[in-house]
Write a protein that holds these residues in place. Structure first.
Motif, PDB file in Angstrom:
ATOM      1  N   ASP A   1       6.001 -55.238 -55.015  1.00 47.02           N
ATOM      2  CA  ASP A   1       6.145 -54.284 -53.921  1.00 47.02           C
ATOM      3  C   ASP A   1       4.884 -54.273 -53.058  1.00 47.02           C
ATOM      4  O   ASP A   1       3.762 -54.409 -53.559  1.00 47.02           O
ATOM      5  N   GLU A   2       5.091 -54.068 -51.773  1.00 40.64           N
ATOM      6  CA  GLU A   2       3.965 -53.957 -50.848  1.00 40.64           C
ATOM      7  C   GLU A   2       3.039 -52.815 -51.252  1.00 40.64           C
ATOM      8  O   GLU A   2       1.808 -52.922 -51.142  1.00 40.64           O
ATOM      9  N   SER A   3       3.622 -51.731 -51.748  1.00 39.66           N
ATOM     10  CA  SER A   3       2.813 -50.578 -52.151  1.00 39.66           C
ATOM     11  C   SER A   3       1.876 -50.917 -53.300  1.00 39.66           C
ATOM     12  O   SER A   3       0.800 -50.319 -53.435  1.00 39.66           O
ATOM     13  N   TYR A   4       2.275 -51.872 -54.125  1.00 38.83           N
ATOM     14  CA  TYR A   4       1.401 -52.322 -55.212  1.00 38.83           C
ATOM     15  C   TYR A   4       0.321 -53.254 -54.670  1.00 38.83           C
ATOM     16  O   TYR A   4      -0.863 -53.128 -55.006  1.00 38.83           O
TER      17      TYR A   4
ATOM     18  N   VAL B   1      -1.076 -53.514 -51.747  1.00 42.00           N
ATOM     19  CA  VAL B   1      -2.120 -52.935 -50.893  1.00 42.00           C
ATOM     20  C   VAL B   1      -3.237 -52.288 -51.705  1.00 42.00           C
ATOM     21  O   VAL B   1      -4.351 -52.096 -51.204  1.00 42.00           O
ATOM     22  N   GLY B   2      -2.966 -51.974 -52.949  1.00 38.04           N
ATOM     23  CA  GLY B   2      -3.985 -51.345 -53.780  1.00 38.04           C
ATOM     24  C   GLY B   2      -4.864 -52.324 -54.532  1.00 38.04           C
ATOM     25  O   GLY B   2      -5.777 -51.914 -55.261  1.00 38.04           O
TER      26      GLY B   2
ATOM     27  N   THR C   1      -0.283 -62.589 -55.703  1.00 35.63           N
ATOM     28  CA  THR C   1      -1.426 -61.717 -55.419  1.00 35.63           C
ATOM     29  C   THR C   1      -2.510 -62.447 -54.639  1.00 35.63           C
ATOM     30  O   THR C   1      -3.097 -61.882 -53.704  1.00 35.63           O
TER      31      THR C   1
ATOM     32  N   TYR D   1      -1.464 -62.892 -51.085  1.00 34.14           N
ATOM     33  CA  TYR D   1      -1.616 -61.627 -50.355  1.00 34.14           C
ATOM     34  C   TYR D   1      -3.081 -61.405 -49.981  1.00 34.14           C
ATOM     35  O   TYR D   1      -3.394 -61.052 -48.832  1.00 34.14           O
TER      36      TYR D   1
END
Length: 245
Positions: free
Chosen positions: A126-129, A131-132, A237, A240
């Motif tokens: 997920d994008e939400s994961y 970004v962290g 990862t 990204y």
């Protein structure tokens, strides 16, 4: 006429036979010192006493590190996916998709995949994961997570060799590929002036999982599945992180 007396085995031959018969690997763990660096004899720290180049001029920048990890991980994933289908078809007589659906909820808790590389097979993060994530955090996490997988793959190779099973060379190649990734990651941790964690030890894998013949083929599939999933995690990862530079 009496039968000729068979000459006694040399000590080295006897030891070699005992090692082959052992249900647990006796060779040095391949994930220790994956780059083959010289040792300084101290044996301390995550480097295991490796002598490391500390000249800042020799350190790679983040872009070079990411590219190095992506190249080695992509090569490893391509190899694993190429033989995984044959392994599953020959062992379970069904295809990977069917096998994965059947054992989707089966996990190897000692691998700790959800702690270090939380991902499901063929499911995008997920994008939400993403970004962290931080570059340093990902390096340290995959360094430990990949070593956990190395413990399992080593046992699979050992069993394939002891029992003369048909996928020995394929699984052995996974250990070579994984060692190359671990070399990249461990050197990257030094490049950013960090110290790697202590090496993962073999005892994370329960003895029963090593020695029991019960559902060994399933154990091998779960290890291979988590290895492939872990490689997908590394690639996703790092791609990204590369996109955000």
């Amino acid at each position: 006429m009496s039968a000729p007396v068979k000459p006694p085995q040399s000590q080295s031959s006897q030891e070699q036979q005992q090692q082959t018969d052992s249900p647990v690997p006796t060779d040095p763990p391949f994930w220790y010192n994956p780059c083959g660096m010289p040792f300084d004899g101290s044996g301390g720290g995550g480097s295991g006493g490796m002598t490391m180049e500390t000249d800042s001029a020799m350190r790679r920048d983040e872009a070079d590190i990411i590219d190095g990890v992506l190249v080695t991980a992509s090569s490893a994933l391509m190899h694993a996916e190429q033989f995984a289908g044959s392994f599953v078809n020959e062992t379970f007589k069904i295809d990977i998709k069917q096998l994965h659906e059947r054992f989707k909820d089966s996990i190897l808790t000692w691998v700790q995949q959800t702690k270090y590389m939380p991902k499901e097979l063929d499911v995008s993060l997920d994008e939400s994961y993403l970004v962290g994530l931080t570059f340093k955090g990902v390096l340290h996490a995959v360094y430990v997570g990949l070593q956990n997988l190395a413990v399992g793959l080593e046992q699979v190779v050992w069993d394939q060799n002891r029992e003369g099973l048909p996928f020995l060379q394929d699984f052995k190649e996974t250990t070579f590929k994984l060692k190359a990734i671990l070399c990249e990651v461990s050197m990257a941790i030094y490049d950013i002036n960090e110290t790697p964690e202590q090496y993962v030890t073999r005892d994370i894998m329960p003895e029963e999982s090593r020695t029991s013949d019960n559902q060994r083929s399933l154990r091998d599939w779960l290890i291979l599945r988590e290895y492939i999933t872990g490689l997908q995690y590394v690639i996703e990862t790092f791609e990204y992180l590369k996109s955000k530079r």
